[in-house]
Design an enzyme around this catalytic site. Sequence first.
Site, PDB file in Angstrom:
ATOM      1  N   ARG A 138      -6.243 -15.603  11.426  1.00  0.00           N
ATOM      2  CA  ARG A 138      -7.753 -16.580  10.599  1.00  0.00           C
ATOM      3  C   ARG A 138      -8.362 -16.486  12.282  1.00  0.00           C
ATOM      4  O   ARG A 138      -9.184 -17.111  12.200  1.00  0.00           O
ATOM      5  CB  ARG A 138      -6.495 -17.015  10.345  1.00  0.00           C
ATOM      6  CG  ARG A 138      -6.242 -16.342   8.899  1.00  0.00           C
ATOM      7  CD  ARG A 138      -6.130 -17.800   7.924  1.00  0.00           C
ATOM      8  NE  ARG A 138      -3.965 -18.246   8.535  1.00  0.00           N
ATOM      9  CZ  ARG A 138      -3.294 -17.408   8.376  1.00  0.00           C
ATOM     10  NH1 ARG A 138      -3.260 -16.155   7.283  1.00  0.00           N
ATOM     11  NH2 ARG A 138      -2.099 -17.616   8.901  1.00  0.00           N
TER      12      ARG A 138
ATOM     13  N   TYR B 235       0.970  -0.818  -0.205  1.00  0.00           N
ATOM     14  CA  TYR B 235      -0.035   0.029   0.432  1.00  0.00           C
ATOM     15  C   TYR B 235       1.001   1.402  -0.287  1.00  0.00           C
ATOM     16  O   TYR B 235       1.934   1.114   0.017  1.00  0.00           O
ATOM     17  CB  TYR B 235      -1.048  -0.024   1.242  1.00  0.00           C
ATOM     18  CG  TYR B 235      -1.940  -1.590   1.312  1.00  0.00           C
ATOM     19  CD1 TYR B 235      -2.128  -1.730   0.164  1.00  0.00           C
ATOM     20  CD2 TYR B 235      -2.400  -2.186   2.386  1.00  0.00           C
ATOM     21  CE1 TYR B 235      -3.115  -2.850  -0.297  1.00  0.00           C
ATOM     22  CE2 TYR B 235      -2.768  -2.845   2.456  1.00  0.00           C
ATOM     23  CZ  TYR B 235      -3.684  -3.766   0.962  1.00  0.00           C
ATOM     24  OH  TYR B 235      -4.070  -4.622   1.259  1.00  0.00           O
TER      25      TYR B 235
END
Length: 350
Positions: free
Chosen positions: A310, A179
């Site tokens: 996760r 990014y």
Amino acid sequence: MKLLTETQLGCLRLRNRVVMAPMTRSRADQATDIPTDMMREYYQQRASAGLIITEGTQPSADGKGYCRTPGIYTSAQIAAWKTVTSAVHAEGGQIVLQIMHCGRVANPANKAVGARTLAPSAIAAKGEIYTEQGMLPFVEPQAMTEADIQQTIDDYRQATVNAYAAGFDGVELHCTSGYLPAQFLSTGTNERTDAWGGCLENRLRFVLDVLAAMTGVDGADRVGMRICPGNPFNDLHDADHEETFAALLQQVDPLGLAYLHVIRMPQLGLDNIGLARANYRGALMVNESFDRDEAEAILDEQIQAVSFGRAYIANPDLVKRFRESLPLSQMNPKTLYTPGEAGYTDYSAI
């Protein structure tokens, strides 16, 4: 268990060292970038974490990359985020906002009409991005002007102001995954010949100026930064990532940030945690595929917390499961980014 003891990260007092990692889940309103009631429920369910770090949140319409990601640049977005922070605080939790400007990682199909795709240089990333119209290629970004750069730095500052107005306990700068901040740092994406590119000192300047703007709002002890040296995600590459990040961390170290959030990458043969230890003296938070026992073993005087991604998707009561040695539920990868409650707020606590 050390993982379940309190710790201090800057002004953030964590009741345990189990942190919920930032994860894009694509449940915000696509048209307005406003967080939804479903997002409030999602974060509230996981408020027993010592700290929640939100999904990446764009500081401006230009900063949006993916569909259904939230913003923090309008009054309606601030108001919606305030319901999230209030819900987390009601459960005794703490929450920081991760600020994420995607830069060139974008396609206009995911952006508001008139929003631009900006980057240090006009170099398109190789690959495609998901949109509601299907997979589309990354577009060639506009090379940022001096005015664009200064405006974007101020967007980060204003996003920090807005985050505190929304009740967040702190903010985190997303400085990896290809990014905008990482695009300025990296030789493969920054081919500028002005004061914002070229030599290493110039390539560091954008990140350092953004951090100065963010820490200038209410001190450095409410600000963290997430890094992953060597991360090739979104077609990112640098001639010497170890040199780049060693220099960056040496300059960031005196700022007194609340924490440095380090993603390890052993699959690439990189010792990112070692690189951080060698060049940064402040508190570290580490991330990437830790289980409970490995997380417990790595905590020490400098590594103060471990973030879990996760595991937190499918286990809203992760702290309880760690404490009582209960089995972990498995996430459904097919519902990671789909709209709706399935695979988002419907995972059960024990």
